[in-house]
Design an enzyme around this catalytic site. Sequence first.
Site, PDB file in Angstrom:
ATOM      1  N   ARG A 224       0.861  -1.182   0.000  1.00 49.62           N
ATOM      2  CA  ARG A 224       0.000   0.000   0.000  1.00 49.62           C
ATOM      3  C   ARG A 224       0.903   1.240   0.000  1.00 49.62           C
ATOM      4  NH1 ARG A 224      -3.513  -2.689  -1.608  1.00 49.62           N
ATOM      5  NH2 ARG A 224      -5.478  -3.251  -0.589  1.00 49.62           N
ATOM      6  N   HIS A 272      -1.553   0.847  -9.597  1.00 52.18           N
ATOM      7  CA  HIS A 272      -2.175  -0.181  -8.748  1.00 52.18           C
ATOM      8  C   HIS A 272      -2.776  -1.308  -9.617  1.00 52.18           C
ATOM      9  CE1 HIS A 272      -4.188  -0.885  -4.587  1.00 52.18           C
ATOM     10  NE2 HIS A 272      -3.974  -2.030  -5.201  1.00 52.18           N
TER      11      HIS A 272
HETATM   12  P1  NAP Z   1      -1.722 -11.734   4.392  1.00 52.50           P
HETATM   13  O1  NAP Z   1      -1.949 -13.136   3.944  1.00 52.50           O
HETATM   14  O2  NAP Z   1      -2.565 -11.187   5.476  1.00 52.50           O
HETATM   15  O3  NAP Z   1      -0.172 -11.639   4.798  1.00 52.50           O
HETATM   16  C1  NAP Z   1       0.356 -10.546   5.445  1.00 52.50           C
HETATM   17  C2  NAP Z   1       1.825 -10.820   5.760  1.00 52.50           C
HETATM   18  O4  NAP Z   1       2.389  -9.629   6.323  1.00 52.50           O
HETATM   19  C3  NAP Z   1       2.017 -11.930   6.781  1.00 52.50           C
HETATM   20  O5  NAP Z   1       3.186 -12.661   6.486  1.00 52.50           O
HETATM   21  C4  NAP Z   1       2.213 -11.152   8.081  1.00 52.50           C
HETATM   22  O6  NAP Z   1       2.993 -11.803   9.071  1.00 52.50           O
HETATM   23  C5  NAP Z   1       2.992  -9.945   7.576  1.00 52.50           C
HETATM   24  N1  NAP Z   1       2.873  -8.825   8.505  1.00 52.50           N
HETATM   25  C6  NAP Z   1       1.754  -8.196   8.930  1.00 52.50           C
HETATM   26  N2  NAP Z   1       2.073  -7.235   9.832  1.00 52.50           N
HETATM   27  C7  NAP Z   1       3.414  -7.268   9.971  1.00 52.50           C
HETATM   28  C8  NAP Z   1       4.337  -6.556  10.774  1.00 52.50           C
HETATM   29  N3  NAP Z   1       3.940  -5.600  11.611  1.00 52.50           N
HETATM   30  N4  NAP Z   1       5.640  -6.871  10.673  1.00 52.50           N
HETATM   31  C9  NAP Z   1       6.067  -7.854   9.841  1.00 52.50           C
HETATM   32  N5  NAP Z   1       5.233  -8.587   9.053  1.00 52.50           N
HETATM   33  C10 NAP Z   1       3.929  -8.287   9.124  1.00 52.50           C
HETATM   34  O7  NAP Z   1      -1.860 -10.722   3.167  1.00 52.50           O
HETATM   35  P2  NAP Z   1      -1.753 -11.040   1.589  1.00 52.50           P
HETATM   36  O8  NAP Z   1      -2.985 -11.691   1.115  1.00 52.50           O
HETATM   37  O9  NAP Z   1      -0.458 -11.725   1.355  1.00 52.50           O
HETATM   38  O10 NAP Z   1      -1.716  -9.551   0.998  1.00 52.50           O
HETATM   39  C11 NAP Z   1      -0.719  -8.635   1.389  1.00 52.50           C
HETATM   40  C12 NAP Z   1      -1.032  -7.240   0.892  1.00 52.50           C
HETATM   41  O11 NAP Z   1      -0.768  -7.142  -0.504  1.00 52.50           O
HETATM   42  C13 NAP Z   1      -2.490  -6.795   0.993  1.00 52.50           C
HETATM   43  O12 NAP Z   1      -2.821  -6.403   2.305  1.00 52.50           O
HETATM   44  C14 NAP Z   1      -2.530  -5.618   0.028  1.00 52.50           C
HETATM   45  O13 NAP Z   1      -2.189  -4.425   0.709  1.00 52.50           O
HETATM   46  C15 NAP Z   1      -1.429  -5.961  -0.987  1.00 52.50           C
HETATM   47  N6  NAP Z   1      -1.977  -6.234  -2.328  1.00 52.50           N
HETATM   48  C16 NAP Z   1      -1.643  -5.391  -3.350  1.00 52.50           C
HETATM   49  C17 NAP Z   1      -2.118  -5.640  -4.627  1.00 52.50           C
HETATM   50  C18 NAP Z   1      -1.710  -4.766  -5.791  1.00 52.50           C
HETATM   51  O14 NAP Z   1      -2.279  -4.882  -6.874  1.00 52.50           O
HETATM   52  N7  NAP Z   1      -0.718  -3.910  -5.638  1.00 52.50           N
HETATM   53  C19 NAP Z   1      -2.947  -6.749  -4.885  1.00 52.50           C
HETATM   54  C20 NAP Z   1      -3.253  -7.582  -3.826  1.00 52.50           C
HETATM   55  C21 NAP Z   1      -2.767  -7.327  -2.532  1.00 52.50           C
HETATM   56  P3  NAP Z   1       2.485 -13.174   9.757  1.00 52.50           P
HETATM   57  O15 NAP Z   1       2.702 -14.233   8.679  1.00 52.50           O
HETATM   58  O16 NAP Z   1       3.395 -13.364  10.899  1.00 52.50           O
HETATM   59  O17 NAP Z   1       1.046 -12.976  10.111  1.00 52.50           O
HETATM   60  C1  GLV Z   2      -5.432  -4.991  -4.034  1.00 53.13           C
HETATM   61  O1  GLV Z   2      -4.775  -4.038  -3.788  1.00 53.13           O
HETATM   62  C2  GLV Z   2      -5.881  -5.947  -3.051  1.00 53.13           C
HETATM   63  O2  GLV Z   2      -5.770  -5.646  -1.859  1.00 53.13           O
HETATM   64  O3  GLV Z   2      -6.346  -7.017  -3.459  1.00 53.13           O
END
Ligand code: NAP
Ligand code: GLV
Length: 309
Positions: A224, A272
């Site tokens: 983000r 994005h």
């Molecule tokens: P997720 O499954 O909730 O994974 C989050 C990861 O971040 C976990 O490994 C978590 O650690 C770690 N984390 C959270 N807080 C932390 C902290 N304070 N310090 C260190 N590590 C921390 O999320 P996801 O599904 O992988 O998605 C991640 C993010 O990608 C989304 O929230 C979104 O913002 C972004 N995204 C962007 C796009 C785009 O098009 N640019 C598309 C989709 C998603 P733990 O494993 O220990 O819980």
């Molecule tokens: C995109 O940014 C998502 O959070 O899926």
Amino acid sequence: MSILIVSPGKNLDRWVEALKEADPSVPVYLPEQVKDPADIKFALAWNHPSGFFNHFKNLGGISSFGAGVDHLVKDPQIPDRVTITRIIDPLLSGDMAEFALAVVLKHMRRLTRYCRYQAENQWKKHSYLRVKNVSIGIMGTGMIGHHVANYLLNTGFRVSGWSRTQGKEAAYGKYYGKEQLNDFLKGCNILICLLPLTNATHGIINKHLLRKLPLGAHVINLGRGAHVLDGDLIQCIDEGHISSAHLDVFDPEPLPEDHPFWEHPKIDVTPHVASLTDPRSVAGQVMENYHRLQAGEPLINTVSRDRGY
Ligand code: NAP
Ligand code: GLV
């Protein structure tokens, strides 16, 4: 009872179609079509206006359109009885891995420079990096980051990941918690942020963190916009400690026309698009949560409002 879809300014036709295809018996409404707010049981939302959900007294759950839920968690007016859920989808992780690889290779093979040279009719060559010599660090090894890490590892990169907790064993090097952050950063020629935006991760990519990366590191933000302190990133690039950056997410979005990122020669910007949710791929899980709510069963893909993700 029915499902409401809210995302101001977005054409929602494909979402309505996909949900109707997933279960034609469930009515699906856009905000302007709602006659009785008490009829709404579940909502699918992206960037709703704060307070929007106040008068839906039978609302039991809200799903984000995507993986991130920061836009929902930040609204203190969503009542406690409402469960927040998110999208978990192999397509979302797969698309992200392909985008991450594309951006990494663009950096290694200096492709941004060659696009610029072509616009200037310039024939100029540079050395390039090879996969086996590049170490990539992924901040956030959750559903998406873990998949991206394995994908890059299988491509031949040296890969490590950093998360909040130790979690499961992985084929890549794992670091976790604040105590291990410096050791993780030391080994990253390329840093990719795939963290969720929470109170703990807001502004995490600041000059203190950037200066702990090796000289000449490349920074990629796919999480983000508010993970990055914009001025700090520009300062570290202009000072030469960070070589360049690719940013896909911004605070605010759209990136304002007069923002310095647009013109910076060492910063690439995409709007994005790293990984876009495919409505047909995820309509089933949204519909499943609607039916679970109706049946009084626990929902899938829930998030912790306290943790923020
Ligand atoms: P997720 O499954 O909730 O994974 C989050 C990861 O971040 C976990 O490994 C978590 O650690 C770690 N984390 C959270 N807080 C932390 C902290 N304070 N310090 C260190 N590590 C921390 O999320 P996801 O599904 O992988 O998605 C991640 C993010 O990608 C989304 O929230 C979104 O913002 C972004 N995204 C962007 C796009 C785009 O098009 N640019 C598309 C989709 C998603 P733990 O494993 O220990 O819980
Ligand atoms: C995109 O940014 C998502 O959070 O899926």
